[in-house]
Design a protein around this motif. Structure first.
Motif, mmCIF file in Angstrom:
data_model
loop_
_atom_site.group_PDB
_atom_site.id
_atom_site.type_symbol
_atom_site.label_atom_id
_atom_site.label_comp_id
_atom_site.label_asym_id
_atom_site.label_seq_id
_atom_site.Cartn_x
_atom_site.Cartn_y
_atom_site.Cartn_z
ATOM 1 N N THR A 1 83.186 -31.332 58.645
ATOM 2 C CA THR A 1 84.471 -30.663 58.811
ATOM 3 C C THR A 1 84.977 -30.195 57.460
ATOM 4 O O THR A 1 84.550 -30.681 56.409
ATOM 5 C CB THR A 1 85.521 -31.603 59.435
ATOM 6 N N LEU A 2 85.899 -29.255 57.507
ATOM 7 C CA LEU A 2 86.585 -28.820 56.297
ATOM 8 C C LEU A 2 88.035 -28.506 56.640
ATOM 9 O O LEU A 2 88.390 -28.342 57.808
ATOM 10 C CB LEU A 2 85.886 -27.623 55.649
ATOM 11 N N THR A 3 88.865 -28.446 55.612
ATOM 12 C CA THR A 3 90.295 -28.199 55.793
ATOM 13 C C THR A 3 90.675 -26.878 55.141
ATOM 14 O O THR A 3 90.260 -26.601 54.009
ATOM 15 C CB THR A 3 91.129 -29.339 55.180
ATOM 16 N N LEU A 4 91.469 -26.091 55.862
ATOM 17 C CA LEU A 4 91.919 -24.788 55.377
ATOM 18 C C LEU A 4 93.408 -24.826 55.052
ATOM 19 O O LEU A 4 94.143 -25.679 55.556
ATOM 20 C CB LEU A 4 91.650 -23.711 56.435
ATOM 21 N N ARG B 1 94.562 -24.618 67.835
ATOM 22 C CA ARG B 1 93.276 -25.266 68.109
ATOM 23 C C ARG B 1 92.333 -24.295 68.818
ATOM 24 O O ARG B 1 92.744 -23.431 69.579
ATOM 25 C CB ARG B 1 93.462 -26.513 68.975
ATOM 26 N N ASN B 2 91.044 -24.468 68.534
ATOM 27 C CA ASN B 2 89.947 -23.696 69.131
ATOM 28 C C ASN B 2 89.833 -22.267 68.604
ATOM 29 O O ASN B 2 88.967 -21.514 69.074
ATOM 30 C CB ASN B 2 90.037 -23.669 70.658
ATOM 31 N N MET B 3 90.672 -21.894 67.638
ATOM 32 C CA MET B 3 90.456 -20.596 67.005
ATOM 33 C C MET B 3 89.169 -20.644 66.192
ATOM 34 O O MET B 3 88.826 -21.668 65.595
ATOM 35 C CB MET B 3 91.646 -20.217 66.116
ATOM 36 N N LEU C 1 79.042 -16.995 61.801
ATOM 37 C CA LEU C 1 79.868 -18.024 62.432
ATOM 38 C C LEU C 1 79.876 -19.309 61.611
ATOM 39 O O LEU C 1 78.835 -19.769 61.137
ATOM 40 C CB LEU C 1 79.331 -18.309 63.839
ATOM 41 N N ILE C 2 81.076 -19.914 61.495
ATOM 42 C CA ILE C 2 81.247 -21.147 60.723
ATOM 43 C C ILE C 2 81.617 -22.323 61.623
ATOM 44 O O ILE C 2 81.042 -23.402 61.525
ATOM 45 C CB ILE C 2 82.320 -20.957 59.638
ATOM 46 N N GLY C 3 82.580 -22.151 62.513
ATOM 47 C CA GLY C 3 83.007 -23.243 63.380
ATOM 48 C C GLY C 3 84.283 -22.889 64.105
ATOM 49 O O GLY C 3 84.607 -21.708 64.281
ATOM 50 N N HIS C 4 85.050 -23.920 64.508
ATOM 51 C CA HIS C 4 86.319 -23.671 65.190
ATOM 52 C C HIS C 4 87.338 -24.741 64.806
ATOM 53 O O HIS C 4 86.982 -25.843 64.373
ATOM 54 C CB HIS C 4 86.130 -23.620 66.709
ATOM 55 N N VAL C 5 88.613 -24.404 64.964
ATOM 56 C CA VAL C 5 89.711 -25.289 64.592
ATOM 57 C C VAL C 5 89.821 -26.427 65.605
ATOM 58 O O VAL C 5 89.830 -26.191 66.824
ATOM 59 C CB VAL C 5 91.039 -24.510 64.526
ATOM 60 N N ILE C 6 89.921 -27.668 65.105
ATOM 61 C CA ILE C 6 90.055 -28.823 66.000
ATOM 62 C C ILE C 6 91.409 -29.516 65.864
ATOM 63 O O ILE C 6 91.796 -30.280 66.748
ATOM 64 C CB ILE C 6 88.921 -29.841 65.768
ATOM 65 N N PRO D 1 101.488 -27.882 60.196
ATOM 66 C CA PRO D 1 102.229 -26.661 59.847
ATOM 67 C C PRO D 1 101.577 -25.833 58.738
ATOM 68 O O PRO D 1 101.672 -24.600 58.753
ATOM 69 C CB PRO D 1 103.596 -27.194 59.416
ATOM 70 N N TYR D 2 100.906 -26.501 57.783
ATOM 71 C CA TYR D 2 100.399 -25.754 56.634
ATOM 72 C C TYR D 2 98.896 -25.930 56.394
ATOM 73 O O TYR D 2 98.390 -25.519 55.355
ATOM 74 C CB TYR D 2 101.162 -26.172 55.372
ATOM 75 N N SER D 3 98.182 -26.509 57.328
ATOM 76 C CA SER D 3 96.734 -26.655 57.175
ATOM 77 C C SER D 3 96.085 -26.792 58.542
ATOM 78 O O SER D 3 96.759 -27.014 59.556
ATOM 79 C CB SER D 3 96.395 -27.879 56.313
ATOM 80 N N SER D 4 94.766 -26.659 58.553
ATOM 81 C CA SER D 4 94.018 -26.834 59.799
ATOM 82 C C SER D 4 92.647 -27.402 59.475
ATOM 83 O O SER D 4 92.085 -27.135 58.410
ATOM 84 C CB SER D 4 93.888 -25.506 60.552
#
Length: 281
Positions: free
Chosen positions: A134-137, A147-149, A157-162, A166-169
């Protein structure tokens, strides 16, 4: 008691002789030298030469010490300046590389603006464990992230948001065993499921391929659009090799990811999908 007294007497006499010789030497320039004075000069000359040599030697040593310290100080200054110059050069190279990356990302965004609403994000953290990829944006719900974006870059392709704050994903990468992707071979449209290999190599594998399905090394694998997360047509990777499954009914292919997951710094979040037909085909 006689011996100490004798030593004192000898010392006094010796000092008297030296003083007398010195006085004679001082008056030698005012009149013609006598035999005694010339003898005195002859006796004092070696002593004077020795004293002069010692004085000059000490002066040379002192100057050498001063020169050494000066050279040492100058070397330290030069070393410090060299280090600072190297740091500035490295920083300039980083800026140049970042500028190149951002230009490529901007060009990709402009190219895909008819297909996606893309939000540029920076990678600010990555899970160091071997259990989760995983990584944090630095983008979150304040930027419209949910989520799921899906996360991509100009390579694929890299992955999807889990999860989102408010300021990170947080993003689950496709090289994680928990992130399977419905895919297909671009050339033959052969479908299959793309998942991470369990050996920790960072490679993917495409499973559930038909035994007689047409597939070759080097072919491009895309997302098929099946499922609820990944839109159709995103680059996933390239076929490295193919092998039959033990059941004899299907085969699998090893896939090299299109993205270099060790060098992720800036990525895109697909905030909205406008059209998928021909997105990456």
């Amino acid at each position: 008691m006689a011996r100490p007294q004798y030593k004192k007497t000898a010392i006094v006499i010796g000092l008297g002789v030296l003083i007398g010789l010195g006085l004679l030497r001082m008056t030698a320039g005012e009149r013609d030298s006598s035999i005694i004075e010339r003898s005195t000069q002859a006796l004092l000359a070696p002593m004077q030469m020795g004293f002069s040599y010692v004085t000059q030697s000490l002066g040379g040593v002192g100057q050498a010490v001063v020169n050494y310290k000066q050279i040492k100080d100058e070397n330290e200054i030069l070393h410090s300046e060299k280090g600072e110059l190297q740091r500035q050069i490295n920083l300039l190279k980083q800026y140049q590389l970042e500028n190149i990356r951002l230009k490529e990302l901007l060009a990709y965004k402009e190219e895909k603006e008819q297909n996606y609403d893309l939000v540029l994000a920076r990678v600010i953290a990555r899970d160091p464990s071997t259990w989760f990829n995983t990584l944090t944006l630095n983008r979150g719900s304040q930027d419209g992230i949910q989520r799921n974006m899906v996360i991509i870059n100009n390579d694929g392709l890299i992955g999807h948001v889990i999860s989102v704050t408010p300021y990170s994903s947080q993003v689950l990468l496709i090289v994680d065993r928990e992130g399977p992707v419905p895919g297909l071979i671009k050339m033959t449209r052969e479908p299959g499921i793309v998942e991470a290999k369990a050996d920790g190599s960072g490679l993917l594998q495409m499973i559930n391929l038909r035994r007689d399905g047409p597939i070759q090394e080097g072919q491009l694998v895309l997302t098929s659009g099946l499922g609820a997360i990944y839109p159709k047509g995103l680059k996933v990777g390239y076929v490295l090799d193919i092998e039959s499954e033990p059941n004899g009914l299907t085969k699998r292919a090893t896939i090299r990811p299109a993205v270099d997951f060790q060098r992720l710094e800036e990525v895109f979040i697909i905030r909205n999908v406008y059209a998928v037909e021909g997105a990456e085909e």
